[in-house]
Motif scaffolding. Structure first.
Motif, PDB file in Angstrom:
ATOM      1  N   LEU A  58      76.857 -65.460 -12.382  1.00  0.00           N
ATOM      2  CA  LEU A  58      77.414 -64.508 -13.357  1.00  0.00           C
ATOM      3  C   LEU A  58      77.211 -65.021 -14.777  1.00  0.00           C
ATOM      4  N   ASP A  59      77.381 -66.325 -14.977  1.00  0.00           N
ATOM      5  CA  ASP A  59      77.209 -66.902 -16.314  1.00  0.00           C
ATOM      6  C   ASP A  59      75.782 -66.725 -16.817  1.00  0.00           C
ATOM      7  N   GLU A  60      74.840 -66.927 -15.902  1.00  0.00           N
ATOM      8  CA  GLU A  60      73.453 -66.808 -16.338  1.00  0.00           C
ATOM      9  C   GLU A  60      73.120 -65.357 -16.653  1.00  0.00           C
ATOM     10  N   TYR A  61      73.686 -64.449 -15.838  1.00  0.00           N
ATOM     11  CA  TYR A  61      73.413 -63.036 -16.088  1.00  0.00           C
ATOM     12  C   TYR A  61      73.907 -62.625 -17.471  1.00  0.00           C
ATOM     13  N   ARG A  62      75.011 -63.243 -17.910  1.00  0.00           N
ATOM     14  CA  ARG A  62      75.640 -62.812 -19.154  1.00  0.00           C
ATOM     15  C   ARG A  62      75.101 -63.508 -20.391  1.00  0.00           C
ATOM     16  N   MET A  63      74.067 -64.305 -20.259  1.00  0.00           N
ATOM     17  CA  MET A  63      73.552 -64.973 -21.442  1.00  0.00           C
ATOM     18  C   MET A  63      72.953 -63.940 -22.389  1.00  0.00           C
TER      19      MET A  63
END
Lengths: 297, 314
Positions: A58-63
């Motif tokens: 999820l963190d990577e998706y939200r970059m």
């Protein structure tokens, strides 16, 4: 001979023209391929985005600057999507409805098409024309009454309600009848003389000859079950009999705002995968069936 | 004929189809007309013993209803925008595909892929591509986490991000997203039909044109399009019919709210209107709307056929 000469002359002339336009042709070819490549990339991009998003954290998706390949491959998103969306039950429901309705629909279509193609009876042409006329009417018009009908029959929230109302497709009967008509009538008369029963004749001669059409019908019917959304939402919304598309939409209600997209995309990929697998194996039949029907499941 | 004596057999074979069609096709046609012409008809109230007056009240109410007019507007805009764009794009792609040999089969398969999808599932992917996580409301501590890949691309080329589908987005932006998605979805079928048509055109026309040194654009306009006109008419007519029945693609992107969270129902369509009326037990209104939809589809199809009668070369 004269014809041959014309062909040879024609070819010679064409060759001349071809060399003359070769220089311009190369540039044209490059542009053509460039255009097709760009369009193909646009067509493919959503699929690519679905797959890589489904594998991100999820963190990577939200970059704020997106990555075009996941840094950490998260296959666990798929497991999570499967449990969150309760996809197992939905897959099972859809397969049951798809298989049963395809099978029954094929039987009805085959015997009806046989009657229209091979048997003589009073009012045949009027009946057939009447059936074709109903194809023009948008399905929504039927739904309003059918919703009441199935409610009063007590069919709501059963598999029956998802199967029975759509068993007869005038279009499939029409398609198969055209196919049957191409089979010479003499075969049927010969079989009659030999005392072969209709059912045996259908099974041994007509069905094998019309197999490609039957496969196309099967595929269209199965994808129909896979993609149906509106009718099941109306009549089978108890959660037990829901089909895959409804389940997907209900489990992941939010599409905008702050959404756990990696898991949602994994669910979308799981739902899309079976259609793709079928497509890979039966590409020829699907494209043929679609070009004759124009019906999106 | 051998079998003319046995016409009962034909009826036996047709029995299952006829019974099902009577219940689920013929009766609904009759009943829809009946319900549409009974003022304020509601199935629930009929069971309760209410008697309804015969009249055209449902039709008058529907066309005076602002929500219906909004639905009609959205449906028409989507239709008028998507049919020409997808037809022209499909024509260009089909002509390009037809002119190449290497990779033709492969590219043909790629262009067909959007057809083999579920319009709700892939709509969710498009929503992800256009969605902004965070806010652009202009407040002090606003936090934009990701602007979505489409906005990323726009910003990469020096543009500013657009609020496509989130709270506060404009109707025009919503429609743009829908047009992109519907065109993407409509291309495969049109390419398939047009390419099939192109492949059946006799090569000699093109050879003759080449001998005469005709330009590519002129060949397209004077040979390809006229000879392809039956297929073009077909994809335009089916495109309009499909366009007027647009519904699930909007659910795919916006969900059941049929619009951004702060403007739900803004993108509702004719079909959506019918189902809303049905869900609130106003079958009379739903039937009237369905008959109006049928009428519109019929008129548009007849106009298309009339136009193509003059333009189509068979």
């Amino acid at each position: 001979m004269a014809d041959n000469n014309i062909v040879v002359m024609h070819e010679r002339q064409m060759n001349k023209v071809k060399t003359a336009s070769k220089v311009g042709g190369v540039a044209g070819k490059v542009l053509t391929y460039l255009f097709l490549t760009i369009m193909a990339l646009i067509i493919l991009f959503p699929f690519y985005w679905m797959i890589i998003s489904s594998l991100k954290t999820l963190d990577e998706y939200r970059m704020s600057v997106p990555t075009f390949w996941p840094r950490v491959v998260m296959f666990s998103n798929y497991a999570e999507a499967f449990t969150v969306g309760k996809l197992g039950r939905l897959f099972l429901n859809t397969v049951i409805v798809g298989l049963v309705s395809t099978l029954l629909s094929l039987v009805i279509t085959v015997i009806s098409a046989f009657a229209f193609a091979r048997l003589e009876f009073k009012g045949k042409n009027i009946l057939f024309a009447g059936l074709l006329a109903t194809m023009m009417i948008p399905g929504e018009l039927f739904t309003i009454t059918n919703y009441g009908t199935v409610t009063s029959l007590g069919w709501k929230n059963t598999y029956t309600v998802l199967i029975v109302p759509f068993l007869v497709s005038v279009f499939y009967i029409y398609l198969l009848r055209q196919n049957f008509l191409q089979i010479p009538n003499e075969l049927y008369l010969a079989a009659k003389v030999d005392g072969t029963s209709d059912i045996k004749y259908l099974w041994k001669v007509m069905i094998p000859l019309a197999l490609p059409t039957l496969i196309s019908i099967t595929i269209l019917k199965m994808t129909g079950a896979w993609n149906s959304y509106i009718w099941p939402r109306l009549v089978a919304n108890d959660g037990v009999h829901s089909l895959i598309t409804n389940g997907l939409r209900n489990a992941f209600t939010e599409t905008t705002g702050d959404v756990n997209y990696p898991v949602q995309m994994a669910a979308v990929a799981l739902v899309s995968a079976p259609l793709f697998i079928v497509f890979i194996f039966l590409r020829k039949y699907i494209m043929k069936g679609v070009s004759r029907s124009g019906i999106k499941g | 004929m051998v079998e003319s004596k046995h016409s009962w057999k034909a009826w036996l074979y047709l029995a299952p189809a006829i019974v099902l069609l009577l219940v689920f096709t013929v009766w609904p046609i009759i009943n829809t007309v009946r319900m549409a012409f009974l003022d304020d008809y509601s199935g629930l109230e009929e069971v309760g013993g209410t008697v309804f007056n015969f009249g055209v009240g449902n039709f008058i109410k529907v066309v005076q209803y602002q929500r219906f007019l909004d639905c009609l507007k959205t449906t028409s805009i989507l239709c008028i925008a998507t049919v020409p764009i997808s037809t022209i794009l499909a024509l260009l792609i089909a002509v390009a595909l037809n002119s190449i040999k290497v990779l033709q089969k492969f590219l043909q398969t790629v262009f067909f892929l959007p057809y083999v999808t579920n319009s709700i599932a892939i709509g969710m992917v498009f929503a992800a591509m256009f969605n902004i996580v965070g806010s652009f409301l202009g407040t002090e501590n606003e936090l934009v986490v990701t602007a979505g890949v489409i906005n990323n691309v726009i910003e990469f080329f020096g543009g500013t991000h657009v609020n496509w589908i989130n709270v506060g987005s404009t109707y025009a932006a919503n429609i743009f997203v829908m047009v992109v998605y519907i065109v993407w979805n409509a291309l495969p079928f049109k390419i398939l039909i047009l390419l099939g048509g192109l492949q059946s055109i006799n090569k000699q026309y093109y050879d003759a044109a080449k001998v005469d040194g005709t330009s590519k654009g002129r060949i397209l306009r004077k040979i390809t399009v006229p000879l392809l006109s039956p297929m073009l008419a077909y994809v335009v007519i089916t495109g309009f019919i499909g366009g007027f029945k647009e519904y699930t693609s909007i659910i795919g992107i916006f969900g059941e709210t049929m619009g951004p969270a702060d403007a739900s129902g803004r993108l509702n369509t004719m079909v959506g209107f019918i189902y809303d009326a049905l869900a609130s037990n106003k079958q009379g209104r739903a039937s009237a709307a369905a008959l109006i939809l049928f009428g519109i589809i019929l008129v548009v199809t007849l106009i298309n056929l009339q136009v193509s009668k003059k333009k189509v070369h068979y």
